[in-house]
Design an enzyme around this catalytic site. Structure first.
Site, PDB file in Angstrom:
ATOM      1  N   CYS A   1      -1.098   9.406  -3.767  1.00  0.00           N
ATOM      2  CA  CYS A   1      -1.214   9.281  -2.309  1.00  0.00           C
ATOM      3  C   CYS A   1      -2.060  10.390  -1.698  1.00  0.00           C
ATOM      4  O   CYS A   1      -2.339  10.376  -0.505  1.00  0.00           O
ATOM      5  CB  CYS A   1       0.175   9.296  -1.689  1.00  0.00           C
ATOM      6  SG  CYS A   1       1.049  10.843  -1.988  1.00  0.00           S
TER       7      CYS A   1
ATOM      8  N   LYS B   1       0.819  -1.213   0.000  1.00  0.00           N
ATOM      9  CA  LYS B   1       0.000   0.000   0.000  1.00  0.00           C
ATOM     10  C   LYS B   1       0.856   1.267   0.000  1.00  0.00           C
ATOM     11  O   LYS B   1       0.354   2.355  -0.327  1.00  0.00           O
ATOM     12  CB  LYS B   1      -0.956   0.013   1.191  1.00  0.00           C
ATOM     13  CG  LYS B   1      -0.327   0.244   2.554  1.00  0.00           C
ATOM     14  CD  LYS B   1      -1.383   0.173   3.643  1.00  0.00           C
ATOM     15  CE  LYS B   1      -0.786   0.433   5.027  1.00  0.00           C
ATOM     16  NZ  LYS B   1      -0.364   1.838   5.188  1.00  0.00           N
ATOM     17  N   ASP B   2       2.139   1.135   0.345  1.00  0.00           N
ATOM     18  CA  ASP B   2       3.028   2.292   0.365  1.00  0.00           C
ATOM     19  C   ASP B   2       3.742   2.511  -0.969  1.00  0.00           C
ATOM     20  O   ASP B   2       4.508   3.465  -1.108  1.00  0.00           O
ATOM     21  CB  ASP B   2       4.095   2.138   1.466  1.00  0.00           C
ATOM     22  CG  ASP B   2       3.506   2.237   2.862  1.00  0.00           C
ATOM     23  OD1 ASP B   2       2.436   2.863   3.004  1.00  0.00           O
ATOM     24  OD2 ASP B   2       4.108   1.689   3.802  1.00  0.00           O
TER      25      ASP B   2
ATOM     26  N   ARG C   1       2.392  10.373  12.790  1.00  0.00           N
ATOM     27  CA  ARG C   1       3.473   9.710  12.088  1.00  0.00           C
ATOM     28  C   ARG C   1       4.302   8.913  13.095  1.00  0.00           C
ATOM     29  O   ARG C   1       4.141   9.018  14.294  1.00  0.00           O
ATOM     30  CB  ARG C   1       4.402  10.741  11.398  1.00  0.00           C
ATOM     31  CG  ARG C   1       3.788  11.507  10.239  1.00  0.00           C
ATOM     32  CD  ARG C   1       3.634  10.679   8.982  1.00  0.00           C
ATOM     33  NE  ARG C   1       4.852   9.940   8.662  1.00  0.00           N
ATOM     34  CZ  ARG C   1       5.927  10.469   8.062  1.00  0.00           C
ATOM     35  NH1 ARG C   1       5.942  11.744   7.728  1.00  0.00           N
ATOM     36  NH2 ARG C   1       6.976   9.723   7.783  1.00  0.00           N
TER      37      ARG C   1
ATOM     38  N   ARG D   1       3.311   5.359  17.740  1.00  0.00           N
ATOM     39  CA  ARG D   1       1.933   5.835  17.611  1.00  0.00           C
ATOM     40  C   ARG D   1       1.077   5.390  18.799  1.00  0.00           C
ATOM     41  O   ARG D   1       0.276   6.167  19.325  1.00  0.00           O
ATOM     42  CB  ARG D   1       1.333   5.334  16.289  1.00  0.00           C
ATOM     43  CG  ARG D   1       2.061   5.867  15.077  1.00  0.00           C
ATOM     44  CD  ARG D   1       1.387   5.448  13.776  1.00  0.00           C
ATOM     45  NE  ARG D   1       2.227   5.742  12.632  1.00  0.00           N
ATOM     46  CZ  ARG D   1       1.796   5.796  11.373  1.00  0.00           C
ATOM     47  NH1 ARG D   1       0.519   5.577  11.112  1.00  0.00           N
ATOM     48  NH2 ARG D   1       2.627   6.070  10.384  1.00  0.00           N
TER      49      ARG D   1
ATOM     50  N   ARG E   1      -7.903   8.992   3.517  1.00  0.00           N
ATOM     51  CA  ARG E   1      -8.900   7.933   3.378  1.00  0.00           C
ATOM     52  C   ARG E   1      -9.521   7.608   4.734  1.00  0.00           C
ATOM     53  O   ARG E   1     -10.749   7.502   4.868  1.00  0.00           O
ATOM     54  CB  ARG E   1      -8.241   6.682   2.779  1.00  0.00           C
ATOM     55  CG  ARG E   1      -9.145   5.453   2.743  1.00  0.00           C
ATOM     56  CD  ARG E   1      -8.351   4.218   2.360  1.00  0.00           C
ATOM     57  NE  ARG E   1      -7.289   3.917   3.306  1.00  0.00           N
ATOM     58  CZ  ARG E   1      -7.460   3.262   4.447  1.00  0.00           C
ATOM     59  NH1 ARG E   1      -8.658   2.831   4.786  1.00  0.00           N
ATOM     60  NH2 ARG E   1      -6.430   3.028   5.248  1.00  0.00           N
ATOM     61  N   ARG E   2      -8.681   7.452   5.751  1.00  0.00           N
ATOM     62  CA  ARG E   2      -9.185   7.170   7.091  1.00  0.00           C
ATOM     63  C   ARG E   2      -9.900   8.372   7.685  1.00  0.00           C
ATOM     64  O   ARG E   2     -10.933   8.229   8.354  1.00  0.00           O
ATOM     65  CB  ARG E   2      -8.036   6.749   8.001  1.00  0.00           C
ATOM     66  CG  ARG E   2      -7.477   5.355   7.697  1.00  0.00           C
ATOM     67  CD  ARG E   2      -6.197   5.093   8.444  1.00  0.00           C
ATOM     68  NE  ARG E   2      -5.724   3.722   8.253  1.00  0.00           N
ATOM     69  CZ  ARG E   2      -4.484   3.324   8.488  1.00  0.00           C
ATOM     70  NH1 ARG E   2      -3.572   4.195   8.947  1.00  0.00           N
ATOM     71  NH2 ARG E   2      -4.133   2.077   8.280  1.00  0.00           N
TER      72      ARG E   2
END
Length: 350
Positions: free
Chosen positions: A292, A119-120, A184, A190, A166-167
């Site tokens: 992105c 996904k990155d 980040r 996190r 998106r989130r």
């Protein structure tokens, strides 16, 4: 010059890879593995985070099981994305900041393989390189994490840590008064910020949490909402219907040159079904010309010859929208035969 999947604008051919997959017919004895009585060395590049190392260990384990005569050496590298954790990715290069230095290292011969969270990966990768294979997909869901005993309702204002547009849009569709703030750092950092009270809740990918052993691996079959309680924290898996994952979330992408012995080795461990999902989900992004910056979710499900592809798009792509501004979320799902995946993609984006 950067090209998609090492093959310019050509669409990736799933059937070609499925028919020619090396997993059943590849003979490791054909490799020139010995040099002066020493094992041939294959250098595998990875980022230095605990999650990246865990994912790379999975790749090396799979390769060693198939090619015991090869010495697979892990090479840890730092990327621009790792060095700059104070800004959102869209401020200084997007997804490419986690990938481009590995691609340069492959082309220079410093490493032979690069392991990425799929996904990155940006849509365009450097000429001469390709995503040669994938491992089995982990759970694709996102997880809403907060201190146990805390509750949330749709009329409450609270702070959610996530840098993903998106989130952000999907969580605010669920909780209109949620305030999303940039988050980040690696998984441990996190979670520590949540425990320190910097956020009321954070959102992370289930795949990373499970691969690190933060919570038990639930596999990739469940897409429903359920909760896990551990260390005074609640990990609530968000259903894919409520929060569609990023394209290729939970997939490990293994990048190599477009041909050669190393490419053949990676093809030998490739998970054909997951490679189909990766190719389809990246094709959706490609057809939408999405990078992105856009709040887009894509998820494909395979059940035998049947494929289901779901898409989520939000109208706006600004991260500084006022919390009382209306969010327009658009969702669409198509289903059909896996062999007709290209037509399903076209139907999805209409």
């Amino acid at each position: 010059m950067r090209v998609e999947n090492g093959h310019g604008k050509n669409k990736p051919n799933i059937r070609k890879f499925a028919e020619n997959d090396m997993a059943d017919g590849f003979n490791s004895d054909d490799l020139d593995c010995e040099s002066g009585g020493q094992k041939k060395t294959v250098k595998v590049g990875t980022r230095g985070s605990m999650l990246a190392l865990a994912q790379t260990e999975l790749v090396i384990k799979a390769l060693k099981e198939r090619f015991s005569q090869i010495d697979f050496q892990m090479i840890t590298m730092s990327t621009r994305g790792d060095r700059d954790t104070s800004r959102a990715l869209l401020e200084f290069g997007g997804k490419a900041v986690f990938v481009e230095e590995f691609e340069e290292a492959i082309l220079k011969g410093d490493i032979d393989i690069a392991v990425h969270s799929a996904k990155d990966m940006p849509m365009e990768i450097m000429e001469g390189l390709t995503i040669a294979g994938t491992l089995p997909r982990a759970c694709p869901q996102d997880v809403f994490i907060y201190k146990s005993g805390r509750s949330f309702d749709g009329n409450e204002s609270f702070v959610v840590g996530t840098s993903s547009l998106r989130r952000q849009y999907q969580i605010r569709d669920m909780y209109p008064y949620a305030v999303c703030k940039n988050l980040r750092g690696n998984v441990g950092t996190r979670i520590q910020k949540l425990e320190d009270g910097e956020y009321d809740a954070i959102i992370l990918a289930a795949a990373g949490l499970e691969r690190l052993g933060v919570i038990e691996d639930k596999g990739n079959d469940s897409t429903e909402c359920f909760e896990v309680h551990k260390d005074e924290l609640t990990f609530r898996y968000i259903s894919t219907e409520s929060m569609l994952p990023a394209a290729c979330q939970g997939i490990i992408a293994i990048e190599t040159r477009t041909s050669g012995e190393v490419y053949d080795m990676v093809r030998a461990i490739n998970d054909t079904e997951v490679y189909t999902q990766l190719t389809c989900e990246r094709a959706v992004l490609n057809r939408l010309n999405a990078g992105c910056h856009e709040p887009i979710g894509v998820y494909s499900e395979l059940h035998g010859d049947h494929m289901k592809i779901s898409l989520m798009k939000a109208d706006a792509a600004s991260s500084d929208k006022e919390k009382d501004e209306e969010i327009q979320i658009h969702r669409k799902t198509v289903e059909g035969n896996t062999a007709e995946w290209e037509q399903l993609v076209e139907n999805l984006i209409k």
